[in-house]
Design a protein around this motif. Sequence first.
Motif, mmCIF file in Angstrom:
data_model
loop_
_atom_site.group_PDB
_atom_site.id
_atom_site.type_symbol
_atom_site.label_atom_id
_atom_site.label_comp_id
_atom_site.label_asym_id
_atom_site.label_seq_id
_atom_site.Cartn_x
_atom_site.Cartn_y
_atom_site.Cartn_z
ATOM 1 N N GLY A 577 48.582 33.223 49.843
ATOM 2 C CA GLY A 577 49.820 33.863 49.395
ATOM 3 C C GLY A 577 50.973 32.896 49.320
ATOM 4 O O GLY A 577 51.834 32.994 48.433
ATOM 5 N N GLY A 578 51.002 31.945 50.232
ATOM 6 C CA GLY A 578 52.061 30.942 50.224
ATOM 7 C C GLY A 578 52.029 30.070 48.987
ATOM 8 O O GLY A 578 53.078 29.592 48.524
ATOM 9 N N TRP A 595 43.891 31.594 38.745
ATOM 10 C CA TRP A 595 44.408 32.134 40.008
ATOM 11 C C TRP A 595 45.258 33.384 39.769
ATOM 12 O O TRP A 595 45.145 34.363 40.498
ATOM 13 C CB TRP A 595 45.228 31.059 40.721
ATOM 14 C CG TRP A 595 44.367 30.040 41.421
ATOM 15 C CD1 TRP A 595 43.438 29.226 40.848
ATOM 16 C CD2 TRP A 595 44.346 29.758 42.813
ATOM 17 N NE1 TRP A 595 42.842 28.440 41.795
ATOM 18 C CE2 TRP A 595 43.381 28.742 43.012
ATOM 19 C CE3 TRP A 595 45.059 30.234 43.900
ATOM 20 C CZ2 TRP A 595 43.109 28.214 44.267
ATOM 21 C CZ3 TRP A 595 44.797 29.713 45.149
ATOM 22 C CH2 TRP A 595 43.833 28.716 45.337
ATOM 23 N N HIS A 596 46.093 33.319 38.762
ATOM 24 C CA HIS A 596 46.940 34.478 38.467
ATOM 25 C C HIS A 596 46.091 35.662 38.017
ATOM 26 O O HIS A 596 46.397 36.815 38.362
ATOM 27 C CB HIS A 596 47.973 34.104 37.396
ATOM 28 C CG HIS A 596 49.064 33.222 37.913
ATOM 29 N ND1 HIS A 596 50.091 33.694 38.711
ATOM 30 C CD2 HIS A 596 49.284 31.888 37.757
ATOM 31 C CE1 HIS A 596 50.906 32.691 39.016
ATOM 32 N NE2 HIS A 596 50.436 31.585 38.447
ATOM 33 N N GLY A 602 43.422 41.913 41.853
ATOM 34 C CA GLY A 602 43.283 42.312 43.248
ATOM 35 C C GLY A 602 42.085 41.689 43.949
ATOM 36 O O GLY A 602 41.626 42.191 44.975
ATOM 37 N N LYS A 603 41.589 40.558 43.425
ATOM 38 C CA LYS A 603 40.398 39.934 44.005
ATOM 39 C C LYS A 603 40.706 39.012 45.173
ATOM 40 O O LYS A 603 39.841 38.739 45.994
ATOM 41 C CB LYS A 603 39.655 39.145 42.922
ATOM 42 C CG LYS A 603 39.050 39.982 41.812
ATOM 43 C CD LYS A 603 38.321 39.073 40.818
ATOM 44 C CE LYS A 603 37.658 39.866 39.721
ATOM 45 N NZ LYS A 603 36.956 38.971 38.755
ATOM 46 N N LEU A 604 41.925 38.492 45.233
ATOM 47 C CA LEU A 604 42.246 37.462 46.217
ATOM 48 C C LEU A 604 42.835 38.044 47.492
ATOM 49 O O LEU A 604 43.709 38.909 47.454
ATOM 50 C CB LEU A 604 43.235 36.457 45.631
ATOM 51 C CG LEU A 604 42.654 35.265 44.875
ATOM 52 C CD1 LEU A 604 43.779 34.406 44.311
ATOM 53 C CD2 LEU A 604 41.764 34.417 45.765
ATOM 54 N N ASN A 605 42.376 37.527 48.615
ATOM 55 C CA ASN A 605 42.966 37.847 49.904
ATOM 56 C C ASN A 605 44.120 36.883 50.143
ATOM 57 O O ASN A 605 43.917 35.733 50.523
ATOM 58 C CB ASN A 605 41.920 37.729 51.005
ATOM 59 C CG ASN A 605 42.513 37.933 52.398
ATOM 60 O OD1 ASN A 605 43.657 38.387 52.539
ATOM 61 N ND2 ASN A 605 41.741 37.605 53.421
ATOM 62 N N LEU A 606 45.331 37.331 49.914
ATOM 63 C CA LEU A 606 46.497 36.452 49.999
ATOM 64 C C LEU A 606 46.789 36.007 51.422
ATOM 65 O O LEU A 606 47.486 35.012 51.638
ATOM 66 C CB LEU A 606 47.721 37.144 49.405
ATOM 67 C CG LEU A 606 47.614 37.549 47.923
ATOM 68 C CD1 LEU A 606 48.922 38.161 47.447
ATOM 69 C CD2 LEU A 606 47.234 36.358 47.047
ATOM 70 N N ALA A 607 46.244 36.731 52.397
ATOM 71 C CA ALA A 607 46.463 36.366 53.794
ATOM 72 C C ALA A 607 45.449 35.310 54.280
ATOM 73 O O ALA A 607 45.560 34.830 55.411
ATOM 74 C CB ALA A 607 46.383 37.605 54.678
ATOM 75 N N GLU A 669 36.544 31.863 49.669
ATOM 76 C CA GLU A 669 37.337 32.904 49.002
ATOM 77 C C GLU A 669 37.561 32.570 47.531
ATOM 78 O O GLU A 669 37.364 33.416 46.642
ATOM 79 C CB GLU A 669 38.678 33.060 49.718
ATOM 80 C CG GLU A 669 39.656 34.032 49.075
ATOM 81 C CD GLU A 669 39.279 35.484 49.297
ATOM 82 O OE1 GLU A 669 39.801 36.353 48.569
ATOM 83 O OE2 GLU A 669 38.450 35.752 50.197
ATOM 84 N N THR A 670 37.978 31.352 47.254
ATOM 85 C CA THR A 670 38.281 30.984 45.870
ATOM 86 C C THR A 670 37.018 30.747 45.052
ATOM 87 O O THR A 670 36.973 31.080 43.863
ATOM 88 C CB THR A 670 39.171 29.734 45.840
ATOM 89 O OG1 THR A 670 38.543 28.669 46.579
ATOM 90 C CG2 THR A 670 40.536 30.029 46.439
#
Length: 687
Positions: A577-578, A595-596, A602-607, A669-670
């Motif tokens: 997320g940062g 990435w965007h 809604g696939k990415l865990n921003l935390a 994750e990525t």
Amino acid sequence: MRIHWLFAALLVPGMTMAAEGMWTLDNLPKAKMQAEYGFTPNDAWIKRTMLGSVRIAGGCSASFVSKDGLVMTNHHCASECLDQMSTAKKNLIKDGFLAKNREQELSCPEIELNRLEQITDVTTQVKSATAGLDGAAFKNAQNAIKAKLTSACVGNDKETVRCDVVDLYHGGQYQVYKYHRFQDTRLVWAPEKAAAFFGGDPDNFNFPRYDLDITLLRAYEDGKPAKIENYFPFSKNGAEEGEMVFVTGQPGSTQRQLTVSQLTTLRDLTLVNTLIRLSELRGVLEQYSKSSPEAARNAGQMLFGVENGYKALRGRLSALQDPVLMQQKQDDETALRKFVAQNPALQAKVGGAWDAIAASQQAYRQIEAPYGMIEGGRGFNSKYFSYARDLVRGAEERAKPNGERLPEYADAKLPEVEQELFSTAPIYPDFEKVTLGLSFTKMREILGADDAFVKQVLGKQTPDQLSAALIDNTKLGDPAVRKALWQGGKEAILKSNDPFIKMELALDSASRAIRSRYEKEVESVQQKNSELIAQARFAQQGTSAYPDATFTLRLSYGEVKGWKEGDKQIPPFTTIGGAFERDTGADPFALPASWHAAKAAGKLNLAQRYDLVTTNDIIGGNSGSPMINRNGEIVGLIFDGNIHSLGGAFWFDPRYNRSVAVHSGAILETLKNVYGGEELAKEILAH
């Protein structure tokens, strides 16, 4: 950057602080590890770590991460392969790459992987061979014994075995490192450069960071993925703050045990001249890159290396300009010399070593410019010229007995030379004209227009005219031509009409002459007398100290830990997320479209934790090193150090020096949710 924060505990000669040290795997500080973290690695742990670690022969570290030869390293460590596989219509550095299956994996023309399998002490053999010798005789004897030892180690397995004689403690010990050689290396996955080097040069050597600096390669043997028994499994959760972690990799070079006279030469001559050269080259590369998108692509690899090197070396110069550090180095040297003087036998043998090295530094100052320009190749910055030198010298040297050759053409080294010579990687003539023309210009400027060597090179032509004439008429861009010349030996070389071959034939005697002078007056003097100083250190400290880095396998230990910068506490983790918060949409702070898209879906865990810092002691060459926990699981991938670590070539401060790594969880994750690499993720997690 200044380093005047030295505090008293760091000033004890020979003392190491928590996390300091790049330790050889056969001499780990097990008692310190146990005392500080309650962990002692056993022999099985050490062996698995050694066999799971990988060296990229061109100057980086890596690791095996699956039983089918999957290799993890940094994006910037594999960018040469990405560049070589790219075209004007398909830019793998910019757009990234993912092989959906094994058939789509791309062969990297020049990447050789090495796995260390055996360490043998040969100190007695090397020192016996050079005993009582000086100058050229010392150097020739050392070359001969090294060639003999490496040849015996390789035997008849030169295709799969590589052996190097490694100099530790500046001649205190000599060891033969035997490697398994993998020359068939293929590209599997790499993210876009915008993700791998997010923040670009402004963020380089800084933290917080938000980089996915990773590439996956695969080692092949006999046309099939290599079968690997010892590899590092992945930890999904990574390491927690305060947890003990290890970095196993190939730190390139440190100068923590050099004499004061050697450090002074580095500070006042070598680093200053190198920074001037890099800054001028950077300006030319930037200007050329603006001429067209294709020019920018062709120059991109060299420009990245120049910018990265400039920032790193500027940090080293700043460290050596700090009077506190130099005074401490002087105090350490004075204390060791006092220790030697108290032992008459040791004084008689070792006492003159420091003065001898100081004299060699004065000799080096006299020949630094011509040596660098002529033998060092700074005056001939072109792949074509590099090929010509290897072809001409290779033909000359291979006709000699193995022990009498220049070391780079000994039997054990030839597979590496041949891999580069026969490479199918493209060469861009217009770009070569720019770099070669600039280097001719600088050679004329630094050596002088009336210098005999400069006159021999340029004749009546300008640097740009000569560069164009050479490149427009050479055939060395064709790997088939290079292979025929190599296989044809000296007869084929002498018959060649290629302008680069003819130039190298005409210039090689002068180049060998300045090399011979350097080896006689500088290198052999330093080597012989550094061996004596190493004996003094052993008498004082034993092997409780670690040797300077030599681009050989080392283990460092430390913990996940941030640091305090003035009144600000720097936390050890960043998050995905940062990265989006830092994204400005403009280079170098522009995340790629992939990435965007993943975020919007809604696939990415921003935390998810992204990058992290630890107290591990690293240096250039550690790029691509795996970071592992006590269980031998991957918790991160080293790709950088913080700004304070740039002085790490000369000392280590556990309060501020930090290594920077990609978090294992962020890689998974990525890979799965941005790049569609679910099958690769399964392979990594299958253990």
